[in-house]
Design an enzyme around this catalytic site. Structure first.
Site, PDB file in Angstrom:
ATOM      1  N   HIS A   1      -1.318  -1.232  -4.229  1.00  0.00           N
ATOM      2  CA  HIS A   1      -2.574  -0.843  -3.583  1.00  0.00           C
ATOM      3  C   HIS A   1      -2.606   0.665  -3.314  1.00  0.00           C
ATOM      4  O   HIS A   1      -1.658   1.235  -2.769  1.00  0.00           O
ATOM      5  CB  HIS A   1      -2.699  -1.609  -2.264  1.00  0.00           C
ATOM      6  CG  HIS A   1      -4.012  -1.461  -1.573  1.00  0.00           C
ATOM      7  ND1 HIS A   1      -5.115  -2.214  -1.901  1.00  0.00           N
ATOM      8  CD2 HIS A   1      -4.402  -0.653  -0.559  1.00  0.00           C
ATOM      9  CE1 HIS A   1      -6.129  -1.872  -1.114  1.00  0.00           C
ATOM     10  NE2 HIS A   1      -5.724  -0.915  -0.287  1.00  0.00           N
TER      11      HIS A   1
ATOM     12  N   MET B   1     -11.704  -5.329   5.606  1.00  0.00           N
ATOM     13  CA  MET B   1     -10.879  -4.427   6.415  1.00  0.00           C
ATOM     14  C   MET B   1     -10.561  -5.116   7.741  1.00  0.00           C
ATOM     15  O   MET B   1     -11.469  -5.563   8.449  1.00  0.00           O
ATOM     16  CB  MET B   1     -11.614  -3.112   6.716  1.00  0.00           C
ATOM     17  CG  MET B   1     -11.749  -2.136   5.565  1.00  0.00           C
ATOM     18  SD  MET B   1     -10.253  -1.787   4.636  1.00  0.00           S
ATOM     19  CE  MET B   1      -9.134  -1.165   5.900  1.00  0.00           C
TER      20      MET B   1
ATOM     21  N   ASP C   1      -6.889  -6.123   4.402  1.00  0.00           N
ATOM     22  CA  ASP C   1      -6.218  -4.820   4.422  1.00  0.00           C
ATOM     23  C   ASP C   1      -6.171  -4.250   5.840  1.00  0.00           C
ATOM     24  O   ASP C   1      -7.211  -3.975   6.442  1.00  0.00           O
ATOM     25  CB  ASP C   1      -7.035  -3.893   3.496  1.00  0.00           C
ATOM     26  CG  ASP C   1      -6.382  -2.545   3.238  1.00  0.00           C
ATOM     27  OD1 ASP C   1      -5.311  -2.279   3.791  1.00  0.00           O
ATOM     28  OD2 ASP C   1      -6.981  -1.762   2.467  1.00  0.00           O
TER      29      ASP C   1
ATOM     30  N   HIS D   1      -8.452   1.244  -3.953  1.00  0.00           N
ATOM     31  CA  HIS D   1      -9.421   1.086  -2.862  1.00  0.00           C
ATOM     32  C   HIS D   1     -10.066   2.449  -2.590  1.00  0.00           C
ATOM     33  O   HIS D   1      -9.423   3.340  -2.040  1.00  0.00           O
ATOM     34  CB  HIS D   1      -8.648   0.561  -1.641  1.00  0.00           C
ATOM     35  CG  HIS D   1      -9.444   0.414  -0.393  1.00  0.00           C
ATOM     36  ND1 HIS D   1      -8.859   0.141   0.820  1.00  0.00           N
ATOM     37  CD2 HIS D   1     -10.779   0.487  -0.141  1.00  0.00           C
ATOM     38  CE1 HIS D   1      -9.779   0.050   1.757  1.00  0.00           C
ATOM     39  NE2 HIS D   1     -10.959   0.276   1.203  1.00  0.00           N
TER      40      HIS D   1
ATOM     41  N   MET E   1      -8.968   8.420  -0.082  1.00  0.00           N
ATOM     42  CA  MET E   1      -9.826   8.825   1.051  1.00  0.00           C
ATOM     43  C   MET E   1     -10.377  10.219   0.825  1.00  0.00           C
ATOM     44  O   MET E   1      -9.646  11.108   0.376  1.00  0.00           O
ATOM     45  CB  MET E   1      -9.007   8.836   2.341  1.00  0.00           C
ATOM     46  CG  MET E   1      -8.309   7.534   2.616  1.00  0.00           C
ATOM     47  SD  MET E   1      -7.343   7.667   4.129  1.00  0.00           S
ATOM     48  CE  MET E   1      -6.468   6.103   4.075  1.00  0.00           C
TER      49      MET E   1
ATOM     50  N   ASP F   1      -4.902   3.777  -1.558  1.00  0.00           N
ATOM     51  CA  ASP F   1      -5.986   4.109  -0.638  1.00  0.00           C
ATOM     52  C   ASP F   1      -6.469   5.523  -0.898  1.00  0.00           C
ATOM     53  O   ASP F   1      -5.816   6.492  -0.501  1.00  0.00           O
ATOM     54  CB  ASP F   1      -5.491   3.980   0.807  1.00  0.00           C
ATOM     55  CG  ASP F   1      -5.258   2.531   1.175  1.00  0.00           C
ATOM     56  OD1 ASP F   1      -6.196   1.736   1.005  1.00  0.00           O
ATOM     57  OD2 ASP F   1      -4.141   2.198   1.599  1.00  0.00           O
TER      58      ASP F   1
ATOM     59  N   MET G   1     -12.233   4.746  -0.611  1.00  0.00           N
ATOM     60  CA  MET G   1     -12.916   4.990   0.666  1.00  0.00           C
ATOM     61  C   MET G   1     -13.624   6.323   0.539  1.00  0.00           C
ATOM     62  O   MET G   1     -13.247   7.315   1.170  1.00  0.00           O
ATOM     63  CB  MET G   1     -11.874   5.016   1.804  1.00  0.00           C
ATOM     64  CG  MET G   1     -11.402   3.640   2.197  1.00  0.00           C
ATOM     65  SD  MET G   1      -9.891   3.713   3.167  1.00  0.00           S
ATOM     66  CE  MET G   1      -8.726   3.532   1.866  1.00  0.00           C
TER      67      MET G   1
ATOM     68  N   SER H   1       0.842  -1.202   0.000  1.00  0.00           N
ATOM     69  CA  SER H   1       0.000   0.000   0.000  1.00  0.00           C
ATOM     70  C   SER H   1       0.875   1.248   0.000  1.00  0.00           C
ATOM     71  O   SER H   1       1.635   1.483   0.948  1.00  0.00           O
ATOM     72  CB  SER H   1      -0.899   0.008   1.237  1.00  0.00           C
ATOM     73  OG  SER H   1      -1.491   1.285   1.367  1.00  0.00           O
TER      74      SER H   1
HETATM   75  C1  DX5 Z   1      -6.349   1.746   5.796  1.00  0.00           C
HETATM   76  C2  DX5 Z   1      -5.916   1.416   4.387  1.00  0.00           C
HETATM   77  C3  DX5 Z   1      -4.813   0.418   4.280  1.00  0.00           C
HETATM   78  C4  DX5 Z   1      -3.519   0.860   4.870  1.00  0.00           C
HETATM   79  C5  DX5 Z   1      -2.895  -0.344   5.476  1.00  0.00           C
HETATM   80  O1  DX5 Z   1      -7.339   2.700   5.717  1.00  0.00           O
HETATM   81  O2  DX5 Z   1      -7.025   0.895   3.661  1.00  0.00           O
HETATM   82  O3  DX5 Z   1      -4.595  -0.003   2.925  1.00  0.00           O
HETATM   83  O4  DX5 Z   1      -2.649   1.439   3.926  1.00  0.00           O
HETATM   84  O5  DX5 Z   1      -1.860   0.075   6.245  1.00  0.00           O
HETATM   85  P1  DX5 Z   1      -1.066  -0.844   7.242  1.00  0.00           P
HETATM   86  O6  DX5 Z   1      -0.553  -2.017   6.445  1.00  0.00           O
HETATM   87  O7  DX5 Z   1       0.003   0.073   7.717  1.00  0.00           O
HETATM   88  O8  DX5 Z   1      -2.018  -1.267   8.320  1.00  0.00           O
HETATM   89 ZN    ZN Z   2      -6.669  -0.112   1.448  1.00  0.00          ZN
END
Ligand code: DX5
Ligand code: ZN
Length: 217
Positions: free
Chosen positions: A34, A138, A176, A67, A38, A36, A69, A9
């Site tokens: 990956h 998650m 994740d 991903h 947000m 993220d 969010m 990620s």
């Molecule tokens: C959390 C994200 C994850 C995050 C995971 O909101 O969806 O993808 O990057 O991070 P680690 O591996 O540090 O828990």
């Molecule tokens: Zn993620």
């Protein structure tokens, strides 16, 4: 037997030198990258969006696993696919017309995945699982990297595996949040196919070696 794919990620990457981290991933045994995304509304944090993914896509040697969010995902599906996403994940909790959203992703040429927050039961996927390429579970509350793994995830993976075997054996399970060698080994054992890892990979001394290690936990 699970597929054992690893998706680092980039939320935990060095944004001052992102190109170097993408190059490291290209050279590593990672399977996907990956992202993220947000929006500060669905989750209490803002990360990055389409322009970053578009730039990374130009140098990435692996499929982009995006991903979302975000609320109102429908508005952004085509732009994210045009930016280079191979697989798009939307949240069950943020999509009131999930079947339409999933098919919008597939009709535009990407693979479709649905994500469940830690409190959302797997049974709610019963009527959408046949349409999915992947389910993302998650194992932390979404919004931040570096959080503690929620132990109840192992049971969710097992339940989801049963549903998948019954209704759509091709569907992958991705997990994740809080993935490391210990949680990763248990997750693969429980039936996960793809592990996302952020801080564990980028916080390690040798990220490429950590990626290789995760594949063999
Ligand atoms: C959390 C994200 C994850 C995050 C995971 O909101 O969806 O993808 O990057 O991070 P680690 O591996 O540090 O828990
Ligand atoms: Zn993620």
């Amino acid at each position: 037997m699970s597929e054992r794919l690893i998706a680092p990620s980039i939320l935990a990457a060095n944004f001052n030198n992102l190109g170097a981290d993408i190059e490291m991933i290209n050279q590593s045994e990672a399977d996907w990258i990956h992202f993220d995304v947000m929006d500060g509304v669905f989750v209490p944090n803002i990360s990055f969006g389409i322009p970053v993914i578009e730039h990374v896509a130009k140098i990435a040697g692996k499929p982009l696993d995006v991903h979302l969010m975000i609320i109102d995902a429908d508005k952004f599906i085509v732009p994210f696919i045009e930016a280079g996403a191979s697989l798009l994940t939307v949240h069950y909790e943020a999509c009131p017309h999930l079947h339409r959203t999933v098919w919008q992703i597939k009709d535009n040429g990407a693979k479709a995945s649905v994500c469940l927050n830690p409190h959302t039961p797997v049974s709610l996927l019963e009527n959408i699982i046949v349409d999915l390429d992947m389910v993302l579970l998650m194992s932390v509350n979404p919004g931040f990297g570096g959080q503690k793994f929620i132990q109840g995830t192992y049971d969710k993976v097992k339940k989801l595996k049963e549903l998948i075997q019954e209704k759509n054996p091709e569907c992958l399970i991705e997990v994740d949040g809080g993935v490391n060698f210990e949680t990763g080994a248990e997750l693969f054992k429980a039936g996960a196919d793809v592990l996302v890892a952020g801080s564990f990979v980028f916080g390690s001394e040798n990220p490429a070696k950590t990626i290789a290690g995760l594949k063999r936990v």
